[in-house]
Design a protein around this motif. Structure first.
Motif, short mmCIF file in Angstrom:
data_model
loop_
_atom_site.label_atom_id
_atom_site.label_comp_id
_atom_site.label_asym_id
_atom_site.label_seq_id
_atom_site.Cartn_x
_atom_site.Cartn_y
_atom_site.Cartn_z
N ARG B 314 0.83 -1.21 0.00
CA ARG B 314 0.00 0.00 0.00
C ARG B 314 0.86 1.26 0.00
O ARG B 314 0.58 2.22 -0.68
CB ARG B 314 -0.93 0.00 1.21
N GLY B 318 0.82 4.21 -2.63
CA GLY B 318 0.59 5.59 -2.21
C GLY B 318 1.65 6.52 -2.79
O GLY B 318 1.34 7.59 -3.32
N PRO B 402 -4.66 7.52 -2.03
CA PRO B 402 -3.23 7.76 -1.79
C PRO B 402 -2.92 8.23 -0.36
O PRO B 402 -1.86 7.88 0.18
CB PRO B 402 -2.86 8.83 -2.82
N CYS B 405 -2.87 5.29 1.91
CA CYS B 405 -1.71 4.47 1.59
C CYS B 405 -0.43 5.05 2.15
O CYS B 405 0.42 4.35 2.67
CB CYS B 405 -1.56 4.33 0.07
N LEU B 406 -0.29 6.39 2.06
CA LEU B 406 0.93 7.01 2.54
C LEU B 406 1.04 6.91 4.06
O LEU B 406 2.13 6.88 4.61
CB LEU B 406 0.96 8.49 2.12
#
Lengths: 230, 409
Positions: B314, B318, B402, B405-406
């Protein structure tokens, strides 16, 4: 001065379970090209949400976001990706480099996504790495680099596509103070070279590098002060 | 288009790097694909080998030869239906010989099994065939030593014998057999010729037989025996016509009324070939069934592992999205990865099937070779499975947020 960012009455609401959380409750900011600006605020103030919206990672629930004349708030996922690729250079607190790729490859990534050929992007990426003084380390992987060096790679990556703004989220948060100073010196240089820089931080010492400081509290702008005249 | 090629190259590199990171997992994941492709390719190579073997086995029958028998070669219904048929007789053979206008040659033949003996050497249960002058033309063998029968020997039921190549070796041990007398059953025969090596016909060794004049068989071993009639067709295009003619003549010879069923069978090589094809088609169907099933199971495994991979990466997703990767770029990246995992499985399977084919060729009596179409099909299908089962995980990766994910560590 040219208007770069125009945020009007930005509201962002999150749905967490059954509770609605208002992260931003009507924010207006105007940012011009070549400004050096810090956005400050304690955790939970909404500054991360604001950063995500400015960085085109997220769209506001309501309000208008104009970036170089383009209406970001109406864009879909793919269009946002394109805008991020062309206009925004991110520098994160945790560097966010791909661990298995070399420094050079990490810097090349934005160029890959703008469809630049391998030969051409190698030249551009090497040039960006040279600007942050890491030419001799460019074939190393992140795990073989110090924290400061990793952040330099991240800065090179942020620069490589000639973005309209560089968005740095706590760029010194994971670094010791000496290295932090070195990194901030790079941002100062980038600003002097004509780049627009937005720092998101809660550290006064970092924020003070900027010419203008915006304070966020409870989803509102509490203060917006021009501290230096450039 | 340029950006597509760039991203294809990039994505293949990304996929290979990700696989190198998780070699064991990739190999285990691809096991279903390996089994599926291996099944299809191995069965194809075994059948391809059998084809060659079968063709050489039945070639001695001659594609231009028809056989009139009491029984059909392939009995699909009740055997007893055929048991009460009258034997094929010399009268039938003579009638065909006299009236057929299309056949190139017609010969009657009959056989028995006897022990044969030369001095102290003896062989048991050897096939003894009664033949005529035409047999040599119809069966198309040649004589290595000595000569074939003369018309006089045939007509006068002489006690002459032409022996198979292996009989010569076993019975005479390098001695010249010509002119020697051997015992066939209780009767004494003079060896006048030795046949060239002929190989085998459906597992029956043609080199371990002896030929005597047809009349001699009747004289020595009894008149009440069913014979077979061999008919040589001048050219392959005429087979159908000749069959029609023989069919008609046999019915006349046997005085069958229009409503009566045939009480004889006209056999030909093609019947065996057809049956063989039916058999191998069945095998192919089974192999494809098993193969398809393994590929589906394998594909589900691939989908599962790709979902795990998407979840694990992930952060990477991201980062890529933050730097400007569009949804289709991420989709493409994971589909390529899935296709590569499956193709690796396909390649492993093909290498294994080459190995297996080699072992089968060396260890078993069956020849075996891997047909090129099965290799291409194996690779094609495994890639297709990768594509199909990669779509869902890849779409999921592409749609991830995103920011979420980050944040993922």
């Amino acid at each position: 001065m040219q208007t770069l960012i125009n945020l009007k009455d930005i509201v962002k609401t999150y749905q967490i379970g059954t509770v609605e959380v208002q992260a931003l409750r009507g924010v207006d900011i105007l940012i011009h090209s070549n400004e050096y600006i810090s956005i400050m605020g304690p955790s939970g103030s909404g500054k991360s949400t604001l950063m995500n919206i400015i960085g085109c990672l997220d769209t506001p629930t309501s309000g208008i976001y104009e970036l170089e004349g383009e209406l970001v708030h109406t864009m879909d996922d793919n269009k946002l990706a394109e805008v991020r690729n062309r206009k925004v250079g991110f520098v994160f607190q945790t560097f966010n480099l791909l661990p298995r790729a070399t420094a050079l490859h990490n810097v090349e990534l934005p160029l890959i996504y703008s469809g630049i050929s391998a030969a051409k992007r190698k030249v551009i990426a090497e040039d960006a790495i040279e600007k942050v003084g890491l030419t001799d380390r460019m074939h190393h992987r992140p795990s073989e680099l110090s924290g400061g060096q990793r952040q330099r790679v991240a800065i090179a990556r942020a620069l490589v596509n000639n973005p309209s703004l560089i968005l740095a989220d706590e760029p010194t948060g994971n670094l010791d103070s000496t290295t932090g100073k070195e990194i901030m010196a790079i941002f100062d240089d980038l600003h002097n070279a004509g780049n627009t820089i937005i720092l998101i931080t809660h550290e006064k010492i970092v924020a003070d590098h900027a010419d203008r400081i915006v304070h966020i509290l409870d989803g509102h702008i509490a203060e917006d002060i021009q501290v230096k005249n450039n | 288009m340029i950006s597509f090629i760039i991203s294809l190259r990039e994505n293949i590199l990304i996929a290979l790097r990700a696989l190198a990171q998780n070699k064991m997992r990739a190999i285990l994941t691809t096991l279903g694909i390996v089994i599926g492709v291996l099944t299809v390719v191995s069965v194809a190579s075994i059948i391809s080998g059998l084809n060659t073997g079968f063709a050489s086995q039945i070639s001695a029958l001659g594609s231009n030869t028809l056989y009139v028998h009491k029984y059909p070669w392939i009995i699909q219904d009740d055997f007893f239906k055929y048991r009460n048929r009258p034997d094929i007789t010399m009268k039938d053979a003579e009638y065909l010989k006299e009236h057929s206008r299309l056949a190139e040659a017609i010969s009657a033949a009959s056989g028995t099994f006897r022990d044969i003996k030369y001095r102290n050497n003896s062989l048991t249960g050897i096939g003894v065939s009664g033949v005529t002058m035409e047999t040599e033309i119809i069966e198309g063998f040649s004589i290595a030593d000595g000569r074939y029968f003369t018309q006089i020997e045939i007509d006068h039921n002489k006690a002459s014998v032409v022996i198979g190549n292996e009989i010569k070796e076993k019975l005479f041990n390098h001695k010249n057999p010509l002119g020697e007398r051997i015992k066939v059953g209780d009767f004494s025969y003079t060896v006048i010729g030795v046949m060239e090596k002929r190989g085998s016909l459906l597992g029956h060794n043609l080199d371990s037989e002896v030929y005597v004049p047809l009349g001699t068989i009747f004289k020595n071993f009894g008149f009440h025996r069913s014979i077979r009639i061999l008919i040589k067709v001048p050219s392959p295009e005429m087979i159908e016509q000749v069959i029609d003619e023989i069919h008609f003549l046999m019915r006349v010879s046997r005085k069958l009324k229009p409503q009566e069923e045939d009480n004889f069978s006209i056999n030909q090589q093609e019947m065996l070939t057809n049956m063989y094809k039916q058999l191998t088609n069945g095998l192919y169907t089974a192999a494809f069934g098993i193969g398809a099933l393994s590929l589906i199971v394998g594909g589900i495994g691939i989908m599962n592992i790709m979902l795990v991979s998407v979840a694990e990466r992930r952060k990477e997703i991201g980062i890529r999205k933050a730097l400007g990767a569009k949804q289709r770029v991420i989709t493409f990246q994971f589909i390529i990865e899935s296709i590569i995992i499956c193709s690796v499985g396909g390649i492993i399977a093909i290498l294994l099937s080459f190995l297996m084919s080699l072992v089968i060729d060396k260890v078993t009596p069956f020849p075996s070779n891997v047909p090129i179409w099965s290799v291409l099909m194996g690779l094609g299908f495994s890639s297709l499975v990768g594509l199909f089962f990669g779509i869902y995980p890849a779409r999921r990766a592409a749609k991830l947020d995103p920011i979420e994910c980050l944040r993922y560590e």
